[in-house]
Design a protein around this motif. Structure first.
Motif, PDB file in Angstrom:
ATOM      1  N   THR A  85       0.844  -1.324  -0.191  1.00 52.58           N
ATOM      2  CA  THR A  85      -0.126   0.059  -0.062  1.00 52.58           C
ATOM      3  C   THR A  85       0.709   1.251   0.050  1.00 52.58           C
ATOM      4  O   THR A  85       0.572   2.214  -0.789  1.00 52.58           O
ATOM      5  CB  THR A  85      -0.822  -0.053   1.264  1.00 52.58           C
ATOM      6  OG1 THR A  85      -1.673  -1.198   1.300  1.00 52.58           O
ATOM      7  CG2 THR A  85      -1.902   0.991   1.019  1.00 52.58           C
ATOM      8  N   HIS A 145      -0.279   4.868   5.657  1.00 54.33           N
ATOM      9  CA  HIS A 145      -0.076   6.103   5.465  1.00 54.33           C
ATOM     10  C   HIS A 145       0.366   6.670   6.663  1.00 54.33           C
ATOM     11  O   HIS A 145       0.429   6.116   7.687  1.00 54.33           O
ATOM     12  CB  HIS A 145      -1.453   6.671   5.317  1.00 54.33           C
ATOM     13  CG  HIS A 145      -2.126   6.497   3.744  1.00 54.33           C
ATOM     14  ND1 HIS A 145      -1.647   7.081   2.760  1.00 54.33           N
ATOM     15  CD2 HIS A 145      -2.763   5.471   3.335  1.00 54.33           C
ATOM     16  CE1 HIS A 145      -2.134   6.771   1.691  1.00 54.33           C
ATOM     17  NE2 HIS A 145      -2.893   5.615   1.928  1.00 54.33           N
ATOM     18  N   HIS A 200      -7.526   4.349   7.921  1.00 54.77           N
ATOM     19  CA  HIS A 200      -6.348   4.320   6.757  1.00 54.77           C
ATOM     20  C   HIS A 200      -5.463   5.379   6.557  1.00 54.77           C
ATOM     21  O   HIS A 200      -4.345   4.762   6.224  1.00 54.77           O
ATOM     22  CB  HIS A 200      -7.426   4.369   5.416  1.00 54.77           C
ATOM     23  CG  HIS A 200      -6.497   3.977   4.310  1.00 54.77           C
ATOM     24  ND1 HIS A 200      -6.130   2.557   4.088  1.00 54.77           N
ATOM     25  CD2 HIS A 200      -6.049   4.743   3.008  1.00 54.77           C
ATOM     26  CE1 HIS A 200      -5.078   2.488   2.933  1.00 54.77           C
ATOM     27  NE2 HIS A 200      -5.287   3.709   2.183  1.00 54.77           N
ATOM     28  N   HIS A 236      -8.321   9.048   2.532  1.00 57.27           N
ATOM     29  CA  HIS A 236      -6.775   9.902   2.306  1.00 57.27           C
ATOM     30  C   HIS A 236      -7.145  11.158   2.847  1.00 57.27           C
ATOM     31  O   HIS A 236      -8.083  11.928   2.140  1.00 57.27           O
ATOM     32  CB  HIS A 236      -6.275   9.701   1.002  1.00 57.27           C
ATOM     33  CG  HIS A 236      -6.107   8.276   0.469  1.00 57.27           C
ATOM     34  ND1 HIS A 236      -6.816   7.828  -0.514  1.00 57.27           N
ATOM     35  CD2 HIS A 236      -5.265   7.421   0.890  1.00 57.27           C
ATOM     36  CE1 HIS A 236      -6.286   6.618  -0.707  1.00 57.27           C
ATOM     37  NE2 HIS A 236      -5.578   6.268   0.212  1.00 57.27           N
ATOM     38  N   HIS A 271       0.201   3.653  -3.489  1.00 57.21           N
ATOM     39  CA  HIS A 271       0.949   4.925  -2.939  1.00 57.21           C
ATOM     40  C   HIS A 271       2.488   5.242  -3.245  1.00 57.21           C
ATOM     41  O   HIS A 271       3.019   4.066  -2.937  1.00 57.21           O
ATOM     42  CB  HIS A 271       0.611   5.310  -1.396  1.00 57.21           C
ATOM     43  CG  HIS A 271      -0.801   5.352  -1.444  1.00 57.21           C
ATOM     44  ND1 HIS A 271      -1.699   6.404  -1.694  1.00 57.21           N
ATOM     45  CD2 HIS A 271      -1.777   4.622  -0.658  1.00 57.21           C
ATOM     46  CE1 HIS A 271      -3.179   6.446  -1.621  1.00 57.21           C
ATOM     47  NE2 HIS A 271      -2.973   4.895  -0.818  1.00 57.21           N
TER      48      HIS A 271
HETATM   49 FE   FE2 Z   1      -4.330   4.552   0.766  1.00 54.77          FE
END
Ligand code: FE2
Length: 495
Positions: free
Chosen positions: A63, A109, A164, A241, A461
């Motif tokens: 990810t 993230h 997330h 996001h 990403h």
């Molecule tokens: Fe993401």
């Protein structure tokens, strides 16, 4: 799989390599899928017979990616980071970040925040859900990889922590909790009979509000005391996001600051959208994703969104040097339909310059001003709120960009001066391209397009690292013309 573009002496180098996770290696040896994942219906190989209570999923490490303290980390939010060699993309193995991570998960993230002294921090989090409820743990890592802070926060009234991404401001860690619930009924009636995946047991409850949670950061240079965690109710939405957050101190107050949260809010979320259900109808109203700003004054119990653009957007981020600071420039992917109801997949790259006072100044903060701005977003020619300017590059009707990545121009300290790099799928040629745009003039089109001789799979990403991490110049090509060089480490056709 990690894709790497490296630039040196006017040449571009492309490489790709699978993250050799434990599950990947075992499945390669077996020659078939062995592990179910959160989107599997039934067994790993498609048969309806499986143990529904075996929720051990393969760490796919697919990810996020970040080069930090001499390592490259491949990140997946439900497992530990996989450490890799940043120069060769060879996999070292699962990492606890030097023993810092005590649990089994770590977010994909993160935010890289620059401190007042110029040093950088990797700010991240992990979540845990158990019988005692859900908790989120925030971390700050120094440039040398040491963990500086670990802060645990219990999540009240949250049976299922599905988070997330996060934001950081000078004094707070920030998360947004959407009204997501785990459906025990769906689990029992559909999941155990291979009729839905575990992800599809997560349901969105539009009758419940969302929440922004602010958790104080320890050890800030201001020495500010007495900040407490607080929850601000927002209308129901779901956020994958975020964009950025910053604070504005109240004149003479010295207490809680006003916090600005810029994010991409989906009207709702459904995990039932997949390759079998996805079609043109998906883009007629339904759940759209909007660039929005929430302004959270001290003591506010609730906040409403300022909608900033008519277009739907995703994968939006600031100039990384402006993380956690007042800023103006947002870069991201957008649809090219630009209509209040109809929308489409990402076919453009946008830059939005947002007045840092939008929603803070008396003229823009009232409910009436917010409603008038909403009208302008829906009806104006350029589909922007007052105080927002946009610059948009249209990739073309058959070209589909992924996540745009802003890279600052070396030596410049002007926010938003640099380049936007974006991988594009060209559906006409069925090949991948890396497009480089002037961040201050996207509409002018690419400064350069690197055409690959093969496809690039749709990615998630990426990140940029200032140091050159590509291969040494291959022998015999020292004087080759400026053209991409394909370094065949793993067969992309294996996909
Ligand atoms: Fe993401």
């Amino acid at each position: 799989m990690i894709l790497s573009f490296a630039f040196k002496d006017g040449k571009a180098f492309f490489r790709n390599r699978f993250v050799r996770t434990e599950g990947f290696v075992k499945e390669q040896e077996a020659g078939r899928p062995l592990f179910r994942n959160s989107f599997s219906r039934g067994s790993a190989d498609g048969s309806p017979f499986f143990n529904p209570f075996d929720l051990r999923f393969k760490n796919v490490a697919n990810t996020g990616v970040l080069a930090w303290a001499g390592q490259l980390y491949a990140l997946w939010e439900a497992g530990l980071p996989y450490a890799m060699d940043p120069a060769t993309l060879a996999t070292s193995g699962e990492s606890t970040m030097g023993g810092a991570l005590k649990g089994t998960t770590f977010a994909a993230h993160y935010r890289i925040a620059t401190e007042a002294d110029g040093s950088r921090r990797w700010v991240s989090f992990s979540t845990a859900t158990g019988f005692g409820g859900s908790t989120v743990t925030f971390y700050e890592f120094a440039e040398d990889g040491r963990m500086l802070h670990e802060t645990q926060q219990k999540l009240e009234n949250t049976s299922m922590a599905f988070i997330h991404d996060m934001l950081v401001s000078e004094h707070y860690y920030i998360i947004v909790l959407g009204p997501i619930e785990f459906s025990g009924k769906k689990f029992v009636t559909e999941y155990v009979f291979s009729k839905c995946s575990i992800a599809e047991c997560l349901t969105y409850n539009p009758d419940k509000p969302g929440r922004v949670l602010l958790v104080p950061r320890p050890g800030r240079p201001s020495g500010k005391q007495g900040l407490v965690a607080r929850s601000v109710e927002i209308p129901p939405c779901f956020v994958f996001h975020h964009v950025n957050a910053y604070e504005q101190e109240q004149a003479g107050a010295g207490g809680e600051p006003t916090v600005v949260v810029d994010t991409v809010a989906w009207d709702s979320v459904s995990f039932e959208v997949n390759q079998y259900t996805y079609g043109p109808n998906y883009y007629t109203g339904g759940s759209r994703s909007h660039l929005v700003r929430y302004v959270l004054p001290p003591g506010a119990a609730a906040a409403s969104p300022h909608r900033l653009l008519r277009r739907t957007v995703e994968f939006a981020s600031p100039d990384p040097r402006a993380t956690a600071r007042p800023y103006t420039a947002v870069f991201g992917g957008c649809d090219m339909v630009d209509h209040p109801l109809n929308w489409g997949p990402i076919q453009g790259v946008f830059r939005a310059d947002i007045d840092a006072q939008l929603g803070l100044s008396p003229a823009t903060s009232s409910a009436e001003a917010r409603a008038a701005a909403e009208q302008q977003v829906a009806a104006s020619v350029d589909g922007t709120a007052p105080g927002v300017k946009t610059d948009v590059w249209f990739a073309g009707p058959r070209r589909f960009p992924g996540e745009p990545l802003f890279v600052p121009r070396p030596g410049s300290d002007v926010e938003g001066e640099g380049w936007v790099l974006v991988a594009v799928h060209n559906a006409d040629t069925q090949t991948g391209e890396m497009v480089i745009l002037d961040a201050q003039n996207l509409a002018n089109g690419p400064l350069a397009t690197i055409r690959l001789p093969h496809r690039l799979p749709a990615g998630l990403h990426g990140s940029w690292h200032d140091a050159y991490l590509g291969p040494a110049r291959p022998r015999g090509l020292e004087n080759a013309a400026a053209e991409p060089r394909f370094e065949e480490l793993a067969s992309i056709r294996a996909l």
